[in-house]
Design a protein around this motif. Structure first.
Motif, short mmCIF file in Angstrom:
data_model
loop_
_atom_site.label_atom_id
_atom_site.label_comp_id
_atom_site.label_asym_id
_atom_site.label_seq_id
_atom_site.Cartn_x
_atom_site.Cartn_y
_atom_site.Cartn_z
N ALA A 118 0.83 -1.20 0.00
CA ALA A 118 0.00 0.00 0.00
C ALA A 118 0.86 1.25 0.00
O ALA A 118 0.45 2.30 -0.46
CB ALA A 118 -0.90 0.02 1.21
N ASP B 13 -22.74 12.75 -3.79
CA ASP B 13 -23.35 13.78 -2.96
C ASP B 13 -22.86 13.74 -1.52
O ASP B 13 -22.80 14.76 -0.86
CB ASP B 13 -24.87 13.66 -2.99
CG ASP B 13 -25.30 12.34 -2.42
OD1 ASP B 13 -24.62 11.34 -2.70
OD2 ASP B 13 -26.31 12.31 -1.71
N THR B 14 -22.51 12.57 -1.04
CA THR B 14 -22.07 12.48 0.34
C THR B 14 -20.66 13.08 0.44
O THR B 14 -19.75 12.58 -0.21
CB THR B 14 -22.03 11.02 0.80
OG1 THR B 14 -23.16 10.37 0.29
CG2 THR B 14 -22.00 10.93 2.29
N PRO B 15 -20.49 14.13 1.22
CA PRO B 15 -19.18 14.79 1.24
C PRO B 15 -18.07 13.85 1.67
O PRO B 15 -16.95 13.90 1.14
CB PRO B 15 -19.37 15.93 2.23
CG PRO B 15 -20.65 15.69 2.93
CD PRO B 15 -21.47 14.82 2.08
N VAL B 16 -18.40 13.00 2.63
CA VAL B 16 -17.37 12.10 3.14
C VAL B 16 -16.85 11.21 2.03
O VAL B 16 -15.65 11.09 1.79
CB VAL B 16 -17.95 11.25 4.29
CG1 VAL B 16 -16.89 10.34 4.82
CG2 VAL B 16 -18.51 12.14 5.36
N LEU B 17 -17.83 10.61 1.37
CA LEU B 17 -17.44 9.68 0.32
C LEU B 17 -16.72 10.40 -0.81
O LEU B 17 -15.77 9.90 -1.39
CB LEU B 17 -18.69 9.02 -0.23
CG LEU B 17 -18.59 7.52 -0.19
CD1 LEU B 17 -19.85 6.98 0.41
CD2 LEU B 17 -18.34 6.98 -1.56
N ARG C 112 -14.91 12.95 -0.58
CA ARG C 112 -13.54 13.26 -0.18
C ARG C 112 -12.68 12.01 -0.27
O ARG C 112 -11.57 12.04 -0.83
CB ARG C 112 -13.59 13.79 1.26
CG ARG C 112 -12.27 14.27 1.77
CD ARG C 112 -11.96 15.69 1.28
NE ARG C 112 -10.60 16.05 1.64
CZ ARG C 112 -9.60 16.09 0.77
NH1 ARG C 112 -9.80 15.86 -0.52
NH2 ARG C 112 -8.38 16.41 1.16
N VAL C 113 -13.19 10.94 0.27
CA VAL C 113 -12.41 9.70 0.29
C VAL C 113 -12.06 9.27 -1.12
O VAL C 113 -10.91 8.98 -1.43
CB VAL C 113 -13.21 8.59 1.02
CG1 VAL C 113 -12.50 7.26 0.87
CG2 VAL C 113 -13.37 8.94 2.47
N ILE D 283 -9.48 11.53 -2.76
CA ILE D 283 -8.12 11.28 -2.29
C ILE D 283 -7.57 9.99 -2.87
O ILE D 283 -6.44 9.91 -3.37
CB ILE D 283 -8.08 11.24 -0.76
CG1 ILE D 283 -8.37 12.63 -0.19
CG2 ILE D 283 -6.76 10.72 -0.26
CD1 ILE D 283 -7.28 13.64 -0.44
N MET D 284 -8.41 8.98 -2.83
CA MET D 284 -7.98 7.68 -3.35
C MET D 284 -7.50 7.81 -4.78
O MET D 284 -6.42 7.33 -5.16
CB MET D 284 -9.19 6.73 -3.37
CG MET D 284 -9.34 5.90 -2.14
SD MET D 284 -10.63 4.72 -2.47
CE MET D 284 -10.90 4.12 -0.83
N LYS E 156 -4.44 9.98 -5.27
CA LYS E 156 -3.21 9.30 -4.85
C LYS E 156 -2.64 8.46 -5.98
O LYS E 156 -1.44 8.20 -6.02
CB LYS E 156 -3.49 8.41 -3.65
CG LYS E 156 -3.35 9.14 -2.35
CD LYS E 156 -3.56 8.20 -1.19
CE LYS E 156 -2.29 7.60 -0.71
NZ LYS E 156 -1.70 8.26 0.43
N PRO F 48 -19.01 0.22 0.46
CA PRO F 48 -17.85 1.09 0.44
C PRO F 48 -16.89 0.72 -0.67
O PRO F 48 -16.77 -0.44 -1.04
CB PRO F 48 -17.21 0.86 1.81
CG PRO F 48 -17.69 -0.47 2.23
CD PRO F 48 -19.03 -0.64 1.65
N ILE F 49 -16.21 1.69 -1.16
CA ILE F 49 -15.41 1.50 -2.35
C ILE F 49 -14.25 0.57 -2.05
O ILE F 49 -13.51 0.77 -1.08
CB ILE F 49 -14.88 2.84 -2.86
CG1 ILE F 49 -16.05 3.73 -3.25
CG2 ILE F 49 -13.94 2.65 -4.03
CD1 ILE F 49 -15.67 5.16 -3.45
N ASP F 50 -14.17 -0.44 -2.87
CA ASP F 50 -13.02 -1.32 -2.75
C ASP F 50 -11.94 -0.76 -3.65
O ASP F 50 -12.11 -0.58 -4.85
CB ASP F 50 -13.38 -2.74 -3.18
CG ASP F 50 -12.21 -3.66 -2.98
OD1 ASP F 50 -11.68 -3.68 -1.86
OD2 ASP F 50 -11.81 -4.33 -3.96
N TYR F 51 -10.87 -0.46 -3.02
CA TYR F 51 -9.76 0.22 -3.65
C TYR F 51 -9.30 -0.45 -4.93
O TYR F 51 -9.28 0.14 -6.01
CB TYR F 51 -8.66 0.21 -2.61
CG TYR F 51 -7.53 1.14 -2.84
CD1 TYR F 51 -7.64 2.49 -2.46
CD2 TYR F 51 -6.34 0.69 -3.38
CE1 TYR F 51 -6.58 3.32 -2.64
CE2 TYR F 51 -5.29 1.53 -3.55
CZ TYR F 51 -5.40 2.86 -3.18
OH TYR F 51 -4.35 3.68 -3.35
#
Lengths: 149, 1239
Positions: free
Chosen positions: B1085, B1102-1106, B1108-1109, B1112-1113, B1116, B1219-1222
């Motif tokens: 990782a 729409d969900t700010p948290v998601l 953002r995540v 960033i993902m 990166k 949740p998003i699987d990387y």
């Protein structure tokens, strides 16, 4: 406090969070995403989550206090809450959200209210836990140590 | 008539009754018996209620076991049925009874009524006639009396003159006598006519009916004088005593004479004799006519035994003042009795006449009418009659009515009980002046009604019996009917309950599957964490060796556990119906080759040879779920490997087009069966049929053949069950859960195929399966076959594995490449020497080996052919690697290097030293071990190519190429290790696929592109990344020409022998490279890879948290991310960019305008304002004018496959769950961006 002790404490605390189901692998992923470019990524995302969740919870509370509950709206809110909680790995909030949505589908006001209480409870729990964890991290950082993964 | 009709009806009744009964009796016999037995069955069960009668009686013929549990239920239902039956029967009984009674009643009433009317008429008639006779008698008597009186008056008037009284009287008497005789003679019925004069002289004619004599009776004339007025007065005054019978009888002084007369002429026929007054007949005297009017009475005489009717009339004198004489007429009532007798003879019964007082006047019987008393015969009362019936009738009448007779004395009684018998009694009153007469007729009821009543009784009996029969039949019918109905109902109820139970069972099984799916999901997550943590731990440097070993062990165990969980998840997914096969094109051959490559590593450890034998007609590209297909074979092969300790495992494949109905008999006959099964299946599923029509459905046959321990034929079916192993004991030695084959079968079935174990000659197991895969409509392009024959190559296969060698040589010779085979070193040297003996000098290796005859002849023929390019495929295992001899062997081979090309088959663990050595010697063609067609093809192509370019490139490229080759082998080595890490790390089912693709990539890379890699193993990663990036650049910026060639620019100087056979393969290869890259990066990782470098992504979330995540993902990984809050913004952003693009187009190179503003859009499905579906639709719509296709990936929290359907329907390209699987996200993005750049 001893730095090492603090670090250990943090690790233990985090493990307990995982262990008790407050957090899941998603949170780990978040932490992995944090690097030099985004040093406060986790805190940022989590505080985003807190803001968003508080807004959603307020809206849910008002929506459920209405005489005739607009279940579609409630459902949409819960869905959002579920999405955001799952993406920070707040597992328990997410689980209650799932139950909440079931009640929404059944149009069960009582169940919804019950779930709302549960969600609030879980949310405040996870909030305090995370906040204390961040506090610990801050302490470690201020003590000049690095955060153990 | 009524009687007649009644008779007919009764006859009909009789006949129907008698006819129907036997007819009905025969078919009814058995049901009747059944009913009887049933009833008899009721009785005991009725008695003791504990016994379940329902079971015993109703379900005799139904299987009892089935109802065992429903007994209690049956009991109650049985009672209700019984009650219903009873009710129906009772109603039927009432109906039939009512009908019967009514019929009978109406018939009877009508008949009786009409009969009674008739009988009444008859009786009336019968009675009327004697009465009429009586009336006649009376009339005639009175007439005669009147006539006599008139005559007497006349005679007396004539002779009343006092002159010559004596003489006159004599004359008078004589006259009277004549007249009276005339009258008397004219009336035969008369008994007597008497004239009693005032002076007491009496003249009388008397007829004795018994003796049939006629007498003249007169008194002595001497004592009387007609003119004795005094005496007359006296007499008239003392009429009370003088004119009575006593007077006459007491008139002792008078002498009575009786003179017999001729009955016809009246002549005296005998002397008159004196008779005592007792013998006298009744002589009416003046006493009988006290008022001077006619009188009647009934008298008796001793000469007749029947009563006499006597009438008396006075004869008045001329002045009509005094009575001169009294005329009396007596008539016997005998004739009336006679008539009555006659009547009664015709009709039965009794008739009698009585006076009003009740004295019998006449009867129809012969019994005496008179009482013989001391004072002579007397009239008898009817009640004293000697005839029993008459007596009883009279008594009955008296008893009933007494003296109060109804007016007119008319009585009609229809049913008088006289001495135990019923009689009709009718009386009739004839009111005569002074002599009222009552006639009574008694007719036995039997006479008129007897037959009727008898018939009525019979009819009733018949009717009742008939209705009872009908009732019984009806009851039986009802029983049978209700029995059938109730049975049917019961069966239906049973069916319903069974269906219910089945549904419940299915539901519970579904729950189970769902539970399993959930559980394994829940289990998988911690497992993944464990493995990840272990990986981190392994990376840690501070572990001791022991700890490291332990952690590695744990890592392995975890992987095994994860695999098991994956299997369970697969199975439960299939069982709960959640498994949806995807339809995508994939290269079947390549997938299988990769699989074989992968397993060959394992096999080599096992000393087992893995052979892939795909026939040439297998389509290159098929549509289907590649991951699942690979999983099927992976499971099968790993299963085979598990049980095979030595020998070989062959994966055979051939193709059969179902549209081309029959085959050339290439396959064994038992193949027909699955074929027919398939056909029925095709016919069965409408959908399937459609599909096969539309698409090019192919039946692909596969066999996995191993030389393991085999499966007992009895277990051939059960091995495919869950948790089933052929031999339970093997679990200990081989491990495993027995889930593999089960998954295989479910998957195969899901793909429209079948799998089964087939009998095989020799040891081992032969699994045969077919899959129904469609080939893309245009994808039927025939495999491009290089005509090797014209290149004049020959191949010497020096391989260890006999099976692989055999198959390969067969295939080669089929394609026109002459082959020679050698299984060991000595053989190889022999062949080489034979081939090149002219030019070779013996270098000390033994020559005493001589080739076998056929081989020699083959060698001979090869020698004859000139200018052959020989390729020797040498298994490294042929060399003696344990000692240093192999170097010498190498040197030996080196001598031929001028004439032959060597291709080396390496083991996966071949040491670097050997490889280096080989490279030094200039052997640059090296492949890893399992040799299959694709590899052979590449070798051949490489050799052919080299043989062409050699003259030009030899000197500058010789060493360089070699060194590059060496690198490629290094790379290969790394690949294989990496594959292991990778496969274990991959937590999804795609594990196999991923691994497979990676390994195949590795090999492919070695063959084609490996030479580009310049650096050693540590820097490989970077190289790959670089390459990827370069590849991207190439795709984006390079000219068309380059892409078509599939040869990136930097290839051409270095890569001489790797001409890509199919240019279309290029992108695919590249994507594989990237996949591998990604999976690698996720492993570590912390690594600094930028796999998404250069990609511009639009994120709608729409969900700010998601948001953002995800941002960033993606960032990166080097992607440029634009995040928007909802669908509308996404559409807007896209359009904006489109417009902005116009401007940029001028600034940038022209190439860029070809690509859309974003390489990919990540779209949340549920968003405010405009959800993902809407947004996608809008985007797709706006794209229509530009002709682009921006890949859109759905992000949704709905993890159901129906959502996936929906997503794909609106035009999205892929689907990711939150949740998003990387890793999954990256691979999805990459594959999509690849596709788009390729297009």
């Amino acid at each position: 406090m001893d730095l090492v002790q603090l670090q250990r404490q943090l690790v233990e605390y985090r493990t307990s969070l995982y262990h008790e189901g407050f957090l899941d692998a998603q949170f780990t992923q978040l932490q992995e995403l944090q690097d030099e470019n985004n040093p406060d990524f986790v805190v940022e995302v989590v505080s985003l989550f807190f803001e968003d969740s508080e807004r959603l919870l307020n809206e849910l509370t008002t929506a459920l206090e209405q005489q005739s509950v607009d279940f579609k709206r409630v459902d949409a809110h819960v869905h959002q809450l579920k999405g955001s909680s799952s993406s920070i790995g707040a597992q328990r909030v997410q689980k209650v959200c799932i139950a909440f949505r079931n009640y929404c589908e059944e149009k069960n006001v009582e169940g919804c209210l019950k779930c709302l209480q549960q969600v609030k409870h879980e949310y405040s729990l996870v909030k305090t836990k995370l906040e204390s964890m961040f506090q610990l991290e801050q302490q470690i950082l201020s003590a000049g140590g690095s955060i153990p993964m | 008539m009524a009687e007649k009709s009644f008779e007919t009806t009764s006859q009909v009744c009789c006949s129907t009754g008698s006819e129907s009964l036997p007819i009905l009796a025969s078919p009814m016999e058995s049901p009747l018996r059944k009913v009887l037995s049933r009833i008899s069955g009721f009785v005991p069960s009725w008695g003791k209620k504990t016994a379940p009668p329902g079971r015993r009686i109703f379900h005799r013929d139904v299987e009892q076991d089935e109802f065992q549990n429903g007994t209690a239920h049956c009991l109650s239902s049985y009672y209700s049925v019984f009650v219903a039956r009873l009710a129906i029967m009772v109603m039927l009984a009432i109906l039939i009874g009512l009908l019967t009674v009514l019929t009978w009643h109406f018939t009877r009433v009508y008949t009786t009524k009409s009969l009674n009317t008739l009988a009444y008429g008859l009786r009336y008639e019968l009675l009327q006639r004697p009465i009429l006779r009586m009336w006649n008698i009376l009339n005639s008597t009175s007439e005669i009396t009147t006539a006599q009186v008139k005559l007497s008056e006349y005679v007396i008037r004539r002779y009343s003159k006092p002159t010559n009284q004596a003489e006159q009287i004599e004359q008078l008497y004589q006259m009277m006598k004549d007249i009276t005789w005339a009258l008397f003679a004219s009336r035969k019925a008369l008994n007597a006519i008497t004239i009693n004069y005032r002076n007491g002289f009496v003249q009388a004619f008397h007829r004795d009916h018994r003796s049939n004599n006629t007498f003249y009776i007169y008194s002595d004339l001497a004592n009387y004088s007609i003119s004795d007025t005094g005496s007359y007065d006296n007499k008239s005054q003392s009429s009370r005593q003088g004119w009575n019978d006593q007077f006459i009888h007491g008139n002792v002084s008078a002498i009575w004479y009786r003179q017999p007369l001729d009955p016809l002429t009246g002549e005296k026929i005998g002397k008159s004799s004196q008779i005592p007054p007792e013998d006298l007949i009744n002589i009416a005297g003046p006493s009988q006519v006290p008022d001077g009017v006619a009188s009647w009475h009934v008298a008796v005489s001793k000469y007749t035994d029947s009563p006499l009717l006597s009438a008396a009339l006075p004869v008045w004198d001329a002045s009509n003042k005094s009575i001169v004489a009294v005329v009396g007429v007596t008539t016997a009532l005998y004739s009336v009795g006679q008539l009555m007798k006659e009547l009664v003879e015709v009709h039965s019964g009794y008739i009698y006449l009585t006076s009003q007082e009740g004295y019998l006047l006449a009867t129809s019987t012969n019994t005496p009418l008179l009482n013989n008393t001391a004072k002579g015969p007397k009239l008898m009362m009817a009640a004293n009659s000697e005839d029993r019936v008459i007596r009883m009738g009279a008594q009955w009448l008296q008893k009933t009515y007494g003296n109060k007779f109804p007016p007119g004395h008319v009585v009609h009684v229809e049913k008088a009980n006289l001495g135990g018998q019923h009689y009709y009694i009718d009386s009739f009153f004839l009111n005569l002046k002074r002599l009222p007469i009552v006639g009574v007729i008694i007719i036995p009821r039997k006479y008129i009604m007897g037959k009727v009543e008898e018939r009525a009784l019979k009819t009733l009996v018949i009717l009742i019996s008939a209705s009872v029969c009908i009732l019984a039949i009806g009851c039986v019918c009802i029983l049978i009917l209700t029995n059938g109905v109730s049975k049917e109902m019961k069966l239906r109820a049973e069916l319903i309950s069974h269906l219910d139970a089945r549904r419940r069972a299915e539901a519970s099984s579904n729950y189970k599957s769902q539970f399993l799916a959930n559980m394994s999901h829940e289990l998988r997550t911690p497992m993944a964490a464990v493995i990840g943590l272990l990986d981190i731990l392994i990376c840690d440097d501070c572990l001791t060796n022991e700890q490291y070993a332990m952690v590695t062990q744990i890592r392995k165990c975890s992987t095994a556990l994860l695999r098991l969980l994956n299997n369970i998840l697969d199975l439960s997914k299939v069982e709960s119906g959640k498994l949806v096969l995807e339809e995508a094109e994939f290269d079947l051959g390549r997938e299988l080759e990769g699989l074989v490559d992968m397993f060959s590593v394992q096999c080599i450890n096992h000393n087992v040879e893995t052979v892939l034998d795909l026939s040439d007609d297998i389509p290159k590209v098929v549509r289907g779920d590649s991951a699942r297909v690979v999983q099927v074979f992976a499971n099968l092969i790993s299963n085979s490997i598990k049980f095979t300790t030595s020998g070989h495992i062959i994966l055979r494949g051939w193709c059969e087009n179902p549209n081309v109905s029959s085959d050339s008999g290439k396959f064994s006959p038992d193949q027909k069966k699955p074929m027919s099964a398939l056909k029925t299946k095709l016919k069965h599923g409408n959908h399937m049929k459609k599909v096969s029509k539309k698409d090019n459905k192919m039946i692909l046959w596969f066999e996995v053949d191993d030389t393991g321990c085999g499966i007992d034929p009895s277990k051939w079916e059960s091995v495919f069950e869950s948790f089933e192993q052929a031999d339970p004991s093997t679990t200990r030695t081989h491990g495993g859960t027995g889930l593999g084959l089960c998954i295989v079968r479910t998957l195969v079935n899901k793909m429209g195929g079948e799998i089964k174990v087939v009998k095989k000659n020799g040891q081992g197991t032969l699994m045969r399966l077919f899959l129904l895969l469609s080939t893309p409509a245009d994808g039927l392009e025939q495999q491009r076959q290089i005509d090797f024959a014209k290149h004049s190559v020959a191949v010497i296969l020096a391989l260890h594995g006999s099976m692989g060698r055999l198959i390969m040589s067969k295939w080669l010779s089929k394609n026109g490449v002459p082959t020679l085979e050698a299984s060991e070193w000595n053989e190889l040297t022999q062949i080489l020497r034979e081939l090149f003996h002219a030019r070779t000098t013996n270098s000390g290796f033994d020559t005493h080996y001589s080739l076998a005859k056929p081989l020699r002849s083959k060698v001979q023929t090869l020698q004859d052919m000139k200018k052959l390019v020989y390729i020797i495929v040498v298994d490294l295992g042929l060399l003696d690697l344990s000692t240093e001899i192999w170097k010498e062997q190498l040197n030996f081979l080196d001598k031929f290097s001028g004439q032959v090309k060597f291709a080396w088959m390496l083991n996966h663990d071949t040491s670097n030293a050997i490889k280096m050595e080989l490279r030094k010697k200039g052997h640059i063609l090296m492949v890893n071990k399992p040799l299959y067609k694709a590899k052979m093809l590449h070798i051949l192509e490489a050799v052919i190519k080299e043989s062409y370019v050699e003259p030009q490139n030899r000197s500058p490229n010789g060493t360089k190429g070699t060194s590059k080759q060496g690198d490629s082998h290094e790379c290969l080595e790394i690949d294989s290790t990496q594959f292991e890490t990778c496969s274990s790390d991959d937590s999804d089912i795609s594990e196999m696929t991923g691994a497979n693709s990676v390994s195949s990539v590795g090999i492919r890379e070695q063959l084609k592109e490996g030479t580009i890699l310049k650096s050693g193993p540590p820097t490989l990663r970077n190289c790959l990344v670089e390459f990827t990036r370069l590849g991207l650049e190439v795709n984006n910026l390079r000219t068309e020409e380059d892409q078509c060639n599939g040869r990136p620019k930097f290839h051409d100087t270095k890569d001489v022998k790797c001409e890509n056979p199919n240019s279309s393969e290029q992108p695919l290869v590249r994507s594989n490279v990237k996949d591998r890259d990604n999976s690698y990066t996720t492993n570590k990782a912390a690594s600094e890879q930028k796999s998404l470098e250069g990609l511009r992504l639009l994120l709608a979330e729409d969900t700010p948290v998601l948001q953002r995540v995800a941002t960033i993902m993606l960032e990166k990984m080097g992607a440029v991310v634009v995040a928007v809050g909802d669908g509308a913004q996404a559409v807007e952003a896209l359009n904006c960019e489109l417009d902005g693009d116009e401007n940029r187009t001028n600034r940038l190179q022209t190439e860029i305008c070809d690509s859309p503003p974003y390489d990919l859009i990540l779209m949340d499905c549920q968003m405010p304002m405009m959800d993902g579906y809407e947004a996608t639709k809008a985007i797709r719509k706006s794209e229509e004018r530009t002709g682009w296709h921006v890949p859109i990936v759905a992000l949704t929290a709905h993890a159901m496959s129906s959502d996936k359907e929906k997503c794909l329907k609106v035009g999205m390209d892929a689907y990711l769950t939150k949740p998003i699987d990387y890793k999954l996200m990256v691979s999805t993005i990459l594959s999509l961006t690849k596709r788009s750049t390729k297009g």
